[in-house]
Design a protein around this motif. Structure first.
Motif, mmCIF file in Angstrom:
data_model
loop_
_atom_site.group_PDB
_atom_site.id
_atom_site.type_symbol
_atom_site.label_atom_id
_atom_site.label_comp_id
_atom_site.label_asym_id
_atom_site.label_seq_id
_atom_site.Cartn_x
_atom_site.Cartn_y
_atom_site.Cartn_z
ATOM 1 N N LYS A 1 0.574 -1.356 0.056
ATOM 2 C CA LYS A 1 -0.008 -0.150 -0.003
ATOM 3 C C LYS A 1 0.597 1.318 -0.026
ATOM 4 C CE LYS A 1 -4.257 -1.446 -0.102
ATOM 5 N NZ LYS A 1 -5.201 -1.412 0.889
ATOM 6 N N ALA A 2 2.294 1.191 0.274
ATOM 7 C CA ALA A 2 2.974 2.399 0.666
ATOM 8 C C ALA A 2 2.874 3.245 -0.684
ATOM 9 C CB ALA A 2 4.383 2.062 0.896
ATOM 10 N N ARG A 3 3.012 4.547 -0.505
ATOM 11 C CA ARG A 3 2.903 5.661 -1.771
ATOM 12 C C ARG A 3 4.103 6.757 -1.228
ATOM 13 N NH1 ARG A 3 -3.118 6.923 -2.595
ATOM 14 N NH2 ARG A 3 -2.219 8.495 -4.299
ATOM 15 N N PRO A 4 4.500 7.406 -2.004
ATOM 16 C CA PRO A 4 5.592 8.189 -1.849
ATOM 17 C C PRO A 4 5.294 9.513 -0.750
ATOM 18 C CG PRO A 4 5.358 8.114 -4.215
ATOM 19 C CD PRO A 4 4.229 7.687 -3.504
ATOM 20 N N GLY A 5 6.179 9.503 0.270
ATOM 21 C CA GLY A 5 5.757 10.420 1.219
ATOM 22 C C GLY A 5 5.263 10.016 2.392
ATOM 23 N N GLN A 6 4.945 8.937 2.619
ATOM 24 C CA GLN A 6 4.054 8.318 3.514
ATOM 25 C C GLN A 6 5.308 7.694 4.751
ATOM 26 O OE1 GLN A 6 1.201 5.568 1.484
ATOM 27 N NE2 GLN A 6 -0.240 6.884 3.177
ATOM 28 N N PHE A 7 4.838 7.548 5.838
ATOM 29 C CA PHE A 7 5.700 7.077 6.908
ATOM 30 C C PHE A 7 5.054 5.838 7.557
ATOM 31 C CE2 PHE A 7 2.637 10.116 8.888
ATOM 32 C CZ PHE A 7 2.464 9.556 10.054
ATOM 33 N N ARG B 1 7.199 -4.546 -3.563
ATOM 34 C CA ARG B 1 6.148 -5.014 -3.339
ATOM 35 C C ARG B 1 5.981 -6.694 -3.348
ATOM 36 N NH1 ARG B 1 2.974 -0.166 -2.965
ATOM 37 N NH2 ARG B 1 3.043 1.093 -4.742
ATOM 38 N N GLU B 2 6.716 -6.856 -4.441
ATOM 39 C CA GLU B 2 6.905 -8.574 -4.667
ATOM 40 C C GLU B 2 7.468 -9.172 -3.516
ATOM 41 O OE1 GLU B 2 8.507 -9.203 -8.404
ATOM 42 O OE2 GLU B 2 6.547 -8.182 -9.478
ATOM 43 N N LYS B 3 8.748 -8.310 -3.008
ATOM 44 C CA LYS B 3 9.416 -9.064 -1.833
ATOM 45 C C LYS B 3 8.724 -9.013 -0.655
ATOM 46 C CE LYS B 3 14.256 -8.956 -0.341
ATOM 47 N NZ LYS B 3 15.424 -8.153 -0.485
#
Lengths: 466, 277
Positions: free
Chosen positions: B27-33, B54-56
């Motif tokens: 789910k991660a997107r740029p700028g998140q923590f 995402r695959e790993k």
């Protein structure tokens, strides 16, 4: 008919001066003799008003009768048949406005101390883990239905326990690193030991509910994704976690905390055990807690135990209007908390380096009753004054965290951010989604959240079996 | 528990960990923590997500060893695990085709900005990065930044008040010489504050990724509150990105120092005339 015994058995408590220096439990619980003596006062009246007075309809006369006979395993079974969290409820329920208020003996102003007896039975079970077998209900055949419970506070734990007992498969998602919600981060150790909360969480897990920590629903998965990923129903029990501030000058100075931050650092992160635990809490010597509810009382009493020399509770109305439980106000007063009624903060002053050093206040007087039926406090012109403080805790209440509502399609919310749900079933306007507890009502009590959880579980079960 | 798959020392006291967290990676997107706890008795600290696979099923974090928690974290080896790891939190970075974007990175943000730059490039921007390392020996990340940006300006040296060796000089030169549509800065509070002051006269929209102290990271405690445009915002749920020209930097700097000892603040923050002095 035997003569009524109107001598309610008092529960021993820690000495007020001593307890102000530790986080050990204030109320010490009944001894066996005290419990049996108090249980023996119950007249087992046929009308059983206490059961209806309880939001989760605990079989109160049954557990008291078993306790009186000394049949503790039966007392535990009778109690836990309806309530999976008795050690918690026995400590934090406002019995004086529920079961005990309607107790037949309350007509003589000596209601049975149901809460203290509930606590005694729950604690007995904890001390005798082998004595009671699993709940006496017949295990249900697995239904194959899956329910996601969002939040593991009082509402979520209740829903989860009831639904697994009905044969469903339940997963609880908790945002924090430990389950329990407000029972862990909000209510202090000296009122509700965390070991007891975790014991009751483990009980719910032992029934078969799965618990997944560190999962912020709305971020790691949305409610819509849960519904799309194989969950047949979702229950939202995420509470009211968003702190309210006053929006007055200086509120973002260092040393000004929301009660949520102050209590979370203290209770959840165990700042009172710093440096054994890593989370610090910068604690001053003169502390003002703003607000008049239970959370304000908890904050003030934590501040005292964390080493503050003077702790003020600043409340804009008078003592009579305080929403806190009477018992908690008395505990706080006994411990030396100083109450400043009819006082409202108007601003905070900085020491020049960004730290709070004083609080500006104005005196209030009570005018006409407002919407809540309480007399509205109005400022007295020219009555401004300054209190020197180095720590402030703002305990003015909380509203639901907007995270769920803002990431879920088709939910209806009110202007206070609460989720709209049917009062008797917890059903929201969104298909297959129920909600209950503080997310629906705004900040309320543990037991009302549990009651909502029970009703929602029944309705989810009905829906899933249709 | 969340296993540390690999670790790497990027520079003195700056570490990169790859942590197994498949759902966050997805789910991660740029700028998140993320919010991380090293062990059961640990603090909850926010760390920017510096990358993911995402695959790993892994998430990369980069951190500076400064206090109790980061020291404890740095002591962990690959194969060991952290107690709690929650995310992805915060609003993702605003990405659009802005035109020419300058990113200003100092210290470990040289690594944490990578997902943001990648997204900016994908959206069609021309990206110039200005990065600083204290010395030429401790520099890291410049090859990677060079390969993903259109232009990379590297400065080294102490952040002394005369401005030599500091990111502001090249920033100002670029602002003077060409049209810039947006500036994004991630780094120490004092740097972001000075970047904001530098771009203000040029009227270039400037975004800062704020890093106040947090506890829960989900909007519950308000510890991370910042004043932006006169309004109180929670960096954890309203941010961490805010308009740098609207941020009350004095207040943020003071709040950042809530748990720093006077000796610490004396030694580290006096240089830039920050709120504490």
């Amino acid at each position: 008919m035997p003569k009524l015994n109107l001598n309610r058995v008092e529960m021993p408590r820690q000495d007020p001066i001593e307890r102000g220096k530790n986080f050990n439990e204030v109320a010490l619980g009944y001894s066996e003799e005290q419990a049996i003596e108090e249980a023996s006062r119950c007249i087992q009246c046929p009308k059983r008003p206490c059961v209806d007075g309880c939001p989760v309809n605990v079989n109160i006369p049954e557990f008291i009768a078993a306790l009186r006979e000394g049949d503790m395993p039966e007392a535990v079974r009778a109690l836990k048949g309806k309530n999976s969290l008795p050690g918690i409820c026995g400590r934090v329920c406002p019995q004086e406005t529920q079961c005990e208020e309607v107790c037949t003996l309350n007509k003589k102003e000596a209601p049975i101390a149901i809460g203290r007896l509930e606590r005694y039975v729950a604690d007995w079970e904890r001390d005798h883990p082998e004595a009671v077998e699993a709940p006496n209900e017949d295990p249900q055949k697995p239904t194959g239905k899956r329910i996601a419970v969002v939040g593991s506070g009082p509402a979520g734990l209740t829903v989860a326990a009831d639904l697994v007992k009905m044969g469903h498969s339940v997963t609880m998602f908790e945002a924090l690193h430990v389950a329990g919600g407000v029972l862990m981060y909000g209510i202090p150790e000296f009122r509700l030991p965390k070991e007891i909360v975790q014991g009751e969480v483990h009980f719910v897990e032992s029934l078969g509910a799965e618990l997944i920590l560190d999962s912020v629903i709305g971020k790691i998965d949305t409610v819509d994704e849960l519904l799309g990923n194989g969950y047949d129903a979702v229950f939202l029990g995420t509470g009211a976690g968003l702190p309210m501030f006053m929006k007055i000058p200086g509120e973002n100075l260092c040393g000004v905390y929301s009660s949520n931050e102050f209590l979370t650092r203290t209770n959840l992160m165990k700042a009172y055990l710093y440096p054994e635990y890593d989370t610090p809490l910068e604690m001053g010597k003169r502390v003002a807690v703003i607000g008049g509810g239970n959370v304000a009382m908890d904050s003030a009493r934590c501040a005292l135990r964390l080493g503050a020399r003077e702790v003020y509770v600043i409340y804009r109305r008078s003592e009579a209007e305080m929403p806190a439980r009477r018992e908690e106000v008395e505990n706080a007063m006994e411990e030396g908390i100083i109450f400043k009624f009819l006082t409202n903060p108007t601003g905070f002053l900085s020491d020049g380096r960004g730290w709070v050093t004083a609080m500006e206040c104005i005196r209030m007087e009570l005018g006409e009753p407002d919407d809540s039926g309480r007399r509205r406090p109005v400022p007295i012109p020219g009555s401004d004054f300054v209190i020197k403080v180095d720590t402030v805790v703002v305990a003015l209440g909380t509203t639901p965290n907007p995270l769920i509502a803002s990431t879920t399609t088709g939910l209806e919310t009110t202007r206070w951010g609460t989720v709209v749900a049917d009062e008797s079933t917890g059903k929201t306007v969104k298909d297959r989604v129920w909600a209950g507890g503080d997310i629906v009502t705004g900040a309320a009590t543990v037991i009302s959240a549990m009651g909502a959880g029970k009703r929602a579980a029944a309705d989810i079960d009905r829906f899933l079996k249709e | 528990m969340y296993q540390i798959l690999s670790r790497q020392n990027l520079a003195p006291n700056i570490h990169q960990f790859e942590i197994a967290a498949p759902k966050i990676a997805k789910k991660a997107r740029p700028g998140q923590f993320v919010i991380l706890m090293v062990d059961e008795k640990g603090e909850r600290i926010p760390l920017t997500i510096a990358g993911w696979d995402r695959e790993k099923g892994s998430v990369t974090i980069v951190f500076n060893e400064v206090g109790t928690t980061t020291h404890k974290l740095a002591d962990l080896q690959a194969g060991e695990a952290v107690f709690s790891f929650a995310g992805p939190l915060g609003v993702p970075a605003e990405i659009d085709n802005f035109g020419t974007v300058i990113t200003v990175t100092v210290g470990y943000s040289v690594a944490t900005i990578v997902p943001v730059i990648n997204a900016l490039k994908e959206a069609g921007n021309r990206v110039i990065d200005i990065m600083r390392a204290p010395t030429s020996d401790t520099i890291f990340g410049e090859e990677r930044l060079g390969s993903i940006t259109d232009r990379l300006v590297v400065v080294t040296g102490d952040a002394s008040l005369d401005g030599s060796g500091f990111v502001l000089k090249p920033l100002e030169e670029i602002l003077k010489s060409e049209s810039v549509d947006r500036v994004i800065t991630i780094g120490p509070v004092c740097v972001m504050r000075l970047v904001a002051a530098t771009t203000r006269p040029y009227g270039v929209k400037t975004i800062a990724s704020l890093n106040p102290i947090m506890v829960d990271g989900t909007g519950m405690c308000g510890c991370c509150r910042v004043t932006v445009g006169g309004e109180t915002k929670f960096a954890c749920v309203d941010g961490p990105e805010f308009d740098a020209h609207e941020v009350d930097w004095q207040s943020l700097m003071a709040r950042r120092c809530t748990y720093a000892s006077t000796e610490q603040t004396l030694a580290r923050y006096r240089c830039l005339d920050c709120a504490q002095w």
